[in-house]
Design a protein around this motif. Structure first.
Motif, short mmCIF file in Angstrom:
data_model
loop_
_atom_site.label_atom_id
_atom_site.label_comp_id
_atom_site.label_asym_id
_atom_site.label_seq_id
_atom_site.Cartn_x
_atom_site.Cartn_y
_atom_site.Cartn_z
N GLY A 35 -2.46 -8.46 29.88
CA GLY A 35 -1.22 -7.79 28.14
C GLY A 35 -0.26 -8.03 27.82
N MET A 36 0.73 -7.27 28.67
CA MET A 36 1.52 -6.40 28.31
C MET A 36 2.57 -8.31 29.03
SD MET A 36 2.40 -3.23 30.27
CE MET A 36 1.59 -1.52 29.74
N THR A 37 2.43 -8.79 30.02
CA THR A 37 3.35 -10.19 30.26
C THR A 37 3.12 -11.43 29.38
OG1 THR A 37 1.20 -10.96 31.82
CG2 THR A 37 3.21 -10.11 32.60
N SER A 38 2.02 -11.23 28.71
CA SER A 38 1.60 -12.50 27.65
C SER A 38 2.69 -12.18 26.14
CB SER A 38 0.73 -12.55 27.32
OG SER A 38 -0.80 -12.98 28.45
N VAL A 39 2.90 -10.65 26.09
CA VAL A 39 4.48 -10.46 24.82
C VAL A 39 5.15 -10.72 25.79
CG1 VAL A 39 4.74 -9.12 23.69
CG2 VAL A 39 2.05 -9.22 24.12
N TRP A 63 9.02 -2.41 33.77
CA TRP A 63 9.27 -3.49 33.60
C TRP A 63 11.13 -3.92 33.33
CZ3 TRP A 63 5.82 -7.66 33.21
CH2 TRP A 63 4.34 -6.34 33.57
N GLU A 64 12.25 -4.84 34.20
CA GLU A 64 12.92 -4.56 33.54
C GLU A 64 12.96 -6.36 33.68
OE1 GLU A 64 16.02 -3.51 36.31
OE2 GLU A 64 15.10 -1.26 35.97
N LEU A 65 13.83 -7.06 32.18
CA LEU A 65 13.24 -8.07 32.47
C LEU A 65 14.91 -9.19 31.80
CD1 LEU A 65 11.26 -7.15 29.50
CD2 LEU A 65 10.50 -8.22 31.74
#
Length: 232
Positions: A35-39, A63-65
């Motif tokens: 769910g989080m990666t989709s966002v 998360w580090e993005l």
């Protein structure tokens, strides 16, 4: 889990800039990461690293993005997920602990390398760097080779120092592999074939630690390309 930045993002050990770092708290159940990666993907984010730091009734995922189009909008969309109760910005590990130098080998040699590396890192960190030093005294060809191969999987690891009296065989092959992945490898001048596979060989362990830090510090005048292959 650490990943290389995408094309166009900073990727060299001397050019890394801090990614966006956030902690997402919420329910701990199947599908949370999906769910989080989709966002994140929808907002153009590239996942540099992800760590699950709390499990149980509630979860906390760091998360580090890189490459997020609109950081505030990303956070709002993550908070809107049913599985997320809160999102908090935090300093990235690159900002807090910085680039990592890993020292692997025998206890006495590891201690001496760490002595030089920590002293030199302190000198540069006072001037605005963030460089940390991690050590593991370990023996045995298989153990050492496994440890060497694991270094590129460690977040922020940019340099490895081999500190021992004898290393070769599978360790040498492991050194060749990690160098191909962009990790600088320094070695003490010891018996075995591993030193010949390293970027630089230094006889004195304290100096090996110093030179490893100088090679990755922005505030040092040291060009590893001019030193590569030499023995000191």
């Amino acid at each position: 889990m650490g990943l290389n930045p995408p094309e166009g993002a900073p990727s060299g050990e001397h050019t890394m800039r801090p990614p966006l770092a956030i902690v997402c708290r919420g329910v701990d159940r199947t599908g949370v990461l999906h769910g989080m990666t989709s966002v994140i993907v929808r907002h153009g984010g590239y996942i540099h690293s992800v760590d699950i730091v709390e499990r149980g009734d509630r979860s906390a995922i760091v998360w580090e993005l890189f490459g997020v189009d609109d950081e505030d909008a990303l956070i709002q969309d993550l908070e809107a997920l049913e599985i997320v109760s809160s999102v908090e910005r935090v300093p990235s590990m690159l900002e807090v602990f910085g680039k990592r130098i890993i020292v692997i080998g025998g206890g006495a040699q590891v201690g001496q390398v760490a002595l030089g590396a920590i002293a030199e890192a302190d000198r540069h960190n006072i001037r605005g760097e963030k460089i940390s030093v991690d050590t593991i005294p370990i023996v045995g060809e298989e153990n050492l080779a496994n440890a060497v191969r694991a270094v590129p999987r460690l977040p922020r690891a940019v340099a490895l120092v081999l500190a021992g009296a004898l290393m070769g065989g599978e360790i040498t092959r492991a050194v060749q592999e990690v160098r191909q992945k962009g990790v600088l490898v320094f070695s003490l001048n010891m018996a075995g074939s591993a030193p010949a596979a390293a970027d630089l060989v230094i006889s004195d362990p304290v100096q090996a630690g110093v030179m490893a830090v100088m090679a990755v510090a922005r505030t040092a005048s040291f060009d590893i390309n001019r030193q590569r292959g030499r023995v000191y």
